[in-house]
Design a protein around this motif. Structure first.
Motif, mmCIF file in Angstrom:
data_model
loop_
_atom_site.group_PDB
_atom_site.id
_atom_site.type_symbol
_atom_site.label_atom_id
_atom_site.label_comp_id
_atom_site.label_asym_id
_atom_site.label_seq_id
_atom_site.Cartn_x
_atom_site.Cartn_y
_atom_site.Cartn_z
ATOM 1 N N ASP A 37 -54.684 112.730 -36.842
ATOM 2 C CA ASP A 37 -55.579 113.413 -35.928
ATOM 3 C C ASP A 37 -56.702 114.226 -36.862
ATOM 4 O O ASP A 37 -57.451 114.905 -36.109
ATOM 5 C CB ASP A 37 -54.904 114.613 -35.173
ATOM 6 C CG ASP A 37 -54.018 115.424 -36.004
ATOM 7 O OD1 ASP A 37 -53.877 115.314 -37.456
ATOM 8 O OD2 ASP A 37 -53.254 116.462 -35.573
ATOM 9 N N GLN A 98 -54.368 113.064 -26.087
ATOM 10 C CA GLN A 98 -52.892 113.795 -26.479
ATOM 11 C C GLN A 98 -52.719 114.184 -25.303
ATOM 12 O O GLN A 98 -51.310 114.172 -24.944
ATOM 13 C CB GLN A 98 -53.231 114.770 -27.773
ATOM 14 C CG GLN A 98 -53.345 113.879 -28.988
ATOM 15 C CD GLN A 98 -53.469 114.963 -30.096
ATOM 16 O OE1 GLN A 98 -53.390 116.320 -30.079
ATOM 17 N NE2 GLN A 98 -53.469 114.467 -31.427
ATOM 18 N N THR A 105 -57.187 113.400 -30.400
ATOM 19 C CA THR A 105 -57.768 114.686 -29.850
ATOM 20 C C THR A 105 -59.411 114.550 -28.914
ATOM 21 O O THR A 105 -59.852 113.554 -29.082
ATOM 22 C CB THR A 105 -58.184 115.608 -31.082
ATOM 23 O OG1 THR A 105 -58.913 115.083 -31.900
ATOM 24 C CG2 THR A 105 -56.738 115.745 -31.831
ATOM 25 N N ASP A 106 -59.553 115.732 -28.464
ATOM 26 C CA ASP A 106 -60.838 115.962 -27.778
ATOM 27 C C ASP A 106 -61.923 115.827 -28.661
ATOM 28 O O ASP A 106 -62.781 114.801 -28.476
ATOM 29 C CB ASP A 106 -60.951 117.435 -27.146
ATOM 30 C CG ASP A 106 -59.669 117.432 -25.824
ATOM 31 O OD1 ASP A 106 -59.313 116.394 -25.518
ATOM 32 O OD2 ASP A 106 -59.874 118.591 -25.428
#
Length: 244
Positions: A37, A98, A105-106
């Motif tokens: 991530d 997620q 992740t964004d």
């Protein structure tokens, strides 16, 4: 003598391995593997998550060509973000965020979108052209759409489910069961330039398809879709929210 040397080599290797450790007993410094991530390189993220379906360079994959400047001109970032995050129910496009059960992740999703835009967008590709809407705003007319198909599509894709002289069938039930309504609309608008399939302007020379004609032909195509269990979600994808 050779056997004796081999016997001595084993403890020597163990000593050398221990010497590679620090005094505290921890392994010596080496290359660190980044947390998944923490990766924010858009090229790496695209290669790991998108290239398998959309092509290594955004083209010639089984799914929509994300490297098509026309496609990128009609789709907005919110639509890309929504589809990457949530996927497209009923199709092979799974959720990647997620919070939706995916791995990204964004911040990583935003990096992918930024990378796609930076690598393949051409801001002037539709200058002076009134492009159809990405998503349909009104219901289509399947009866009118059948005539649209005959005028604009049949010369390549044929009339029946066996395809035509230049391309495969788009009325085949197996194909229609794997693609959403929005996916059909996007391909009608953008074509597949990576496979020499024209966009909405070039199916018939000098006669672009209108927005309503596109809506109608998609309605006719979706009326050919087998009414199988689990396909009810495909129609809902006519609203913004798909990478097709």
């Amino acid at each position: 003598m050779t056997r004796r040397l081999a016997e001595l080599a084993l403890p020597l290797a163990a000593v050398l391995a221990l010497a590679a450790c620090t005094a505290s007993g921890k392994p010596a410094p080496g290359p660190e593997v980044p947390r998944p991530d923490s990766i924010l390189d858009p090229v790496v993220l695209y290669g790991q998550n998108c290239a398998g379906c959309h092509g290594a360079e955004g083209r010639k994959g089984p799914a929509m060509a994300l490297g098509d400047p026309v496609y990128l001109a009609i789709v907005d970032d919110d639509t890309l973000r929504s589809t990457i995050s949530k996927g497209r129910p009923g199709t092979a496009m799974s959720a990647f965020a997620q919070k939706e059960g995916g791995m990204l992740t964004d911040q990583q999703i935003n990096a992918i979108i930024r990378g796609i835009r930076e690598r393949w967008s051409k801001p002037d590709v539709l200058v002076g052209v009134t492009a159809p809407r990405y998503a349909a705003k009104v219901p289509g007319n399947p009866q009118a759409g059948e005539a649209v198909y005959a005028n604009f599509c049949a010369s390549c894709h044929g009339i029946g489910a066996n395809g035509g002289p230049k391309a495969g069938s788009v009325t085949n039930g197996a194909y229609l069961s794997l693609i959403s309504d929005q996916g059909l609309r996007t391909i009608v608008i953008c074509g597949r330039p990576d496979f020499d399939a024209p966009d909405w302007r070039n199916n018939v020379a000098g006669r672009p398809m209108t927005d309503q004609e596109i809506t109608d032909v998609v309605a006719w195509l979706t009326s050919q879709r087998p009414k199988a269990a689990g396909q009810q979600n495909l129609a809902s994808s006519t609203v913004p929210g798909g990478v097709h």
